[in-house]
Design an enzyme around this catalytic site. Structure first.
Site, short mmCIF file in Angstrom:
data_model
loop_
_atom_site.label_atom_id
_atom_site.label_comp_id
_atom_site.label_asym_id
_atom_site.label_seq_id
_atom_site.Cartn_x
_atom_site.Cartn_y
_atom_site.Cartn_z
N ASP A 69 0.75 -1.27 0.01
CA ASP A 69 0.12 0.04 0.03
C ASP A 69 1.01 1.25 -0.07
OD1 ASP A 69 -1.59 2.20 0.92
OD2 ASP A 69 -2.99 0.90 2.08
N SER A 146 -0.72 11.50 -13.36
CA SER A 146 -1.78 12.59 -12.85
C SER A 146 -3.35 12.62 -13.52
CB SER A 146 -0.95 14.09 -13.35
OG SER A 146 -1.58 15.13 -12.54
N LYS A 164 -4.17 15.49 -7.02
CA LYS A 164 -3.49 15.35 -8.22
C LYS A 164 -2.72 16.73 -8.51
CE LYS A 164 -4.17 11.32 -9.80
NZ LYS A 164 -3.41 10.13 -9.86
N ILE A 193 -10.38 7.90 -20.29
CA ILE A 193 -9.89 6.61 -21.01
C ILE A 193 -10.79 5.51 -20.81
CG2 ILE A 193 -7.97 5.11 -20.91
CD1 ILE A 193 -7.08 7.76 -21.64
#
Ligand code: COA
Length: 260
Positions: A69, A146, A164, A193
């Site tokens: 993690d 990002s 970001k 995307i």
């Protein structure tokens, strides 16, 4: 094989890819393996790592998988050390581990905000910091995944936008501070995307067509679009490029995100 680039463009390189089991960074890990790199992948979910490792190896690549993690610095240090033990070095770090969900700011808890900042921003710092000594040895490089959400303002995304923006600051700062060691630090800001966990979470199906019409190139992005950008930025073709976050979004952010 990705025929846009010369075969084995990353031959001899070792890439350490967080969030490298699935989604966009899963694609980047596969593309790197196809391009000749040995790939170490991390994720919180062991079952995803096992499936990705199997895929890469069945396709002739080399893959090493570690559960970690990115919020846990000790776990990140361990994953880096294990990768160096296994492959001998690290040339490329890709920070792809991320968290996201849609929520109104007035409904987001402090812990919810902090969780995403911890994964995206602190996680990116943790990995860069833990990999620094190895990257110094190889004059390696960092690629931070990002987003474009924070260029304008994106409703229901205050936590990710803040996170970001922090990632982009890390990209610029480290490019300046670690350039003297020969380390390049760049980013990619993907637009919408298709076939990713992020899109499933963020874009309800009926809005997909509406969105397509608002993208200057009139199509959703494919994971391959990000893979190609990642191959370019990590290859010698980009050897004088550092501190840049390359937007790969078909021009989408320039028109904003409002459907009104
Ligand atoms: N809406 C509002 N708050 C949410 C939320 C949602 N959909 N999902 C999680 N949270 C809040 C939780 O309520 C909690 O805050 P609280 O303690 O004040 O209630 C906080 O976020 C942490 O949630 P938890 O589930 O304990 O965190 P986690 O570390 O297990 O999971 C997330 C991390 C929240 C990012 C989770 O969405 C996740 O694992 N996502 C998978 C990866 C992903 O998002 N990929 C897409 C990348 S684009």
């Amino acid at each position: 094989m990705n025929k846009i680039f010369a075969d084995n463009i990353l031959q001899g390189k070792v890439a350490f890819v967080t969030g490298g089991a699935t989604g966009i960074t899963g694609g980047v890990a596969r593309a790197f393996a196809e391009a000749g790199a040995k790939v170490a992948i991390t994720s919180r979910k062991e079952e995803n790592l096992i499936a990705q490792k199997q895929f890469i190896e069945e396709n002739g690549g080399e893959c090493f998988a570690v559960v970690a993690d990115v919020r846990d610095y000790a776990a990140v240090e361990n994953a880096i050390a294990k990768t160096v033990e296994h492959f001998g070095k690290i040339d490329i770090v890709v920070n792809g581990a991320a968290g996201n969900f849609l929520v109104k700011p007035e409904e987001l808890s402090a812990n919810g905000f902090g969780t995403v900042v911890d994964i995206d921003t602190k996680g990116t710092f943790n990995v860069c910091r833990a990999a620094f000594e190895e990257l110094k040895k190889t004059q390696g490089q960092i690629l931070n995944i990002s987003a474009t959400l924070h260029y304008l303002a994106t409703p229901m995304q205050i936590h990710v936008s803040a996170a970001k923006a922090g990632v982009d600051a890390i990209t610029r700062n480290l490019s300046v501070e670690w350039g003297r060691h020969g380390i390049r630090v760049n980013g990619i800001a993907p637009g919408p995307i298709e076939d990713t966990e992020g899109m499933k979470r963020l874009l309800p199906e009926p809005l997909k067509d509406k969105l397509k019409n608002k993208i200057p190139l009139r199509r959703m992005g494919q994971i391959k679009d990000i893979e190609d950008a990642a191959l370019f930025l990590t290859s010698d073709a980009a050897s004088y490029i550092t501190g840049v976050t390359l937007v790969v979004d078909g021009g989408q952010w320039l028109l904003g995100t409002s459907f009104g």
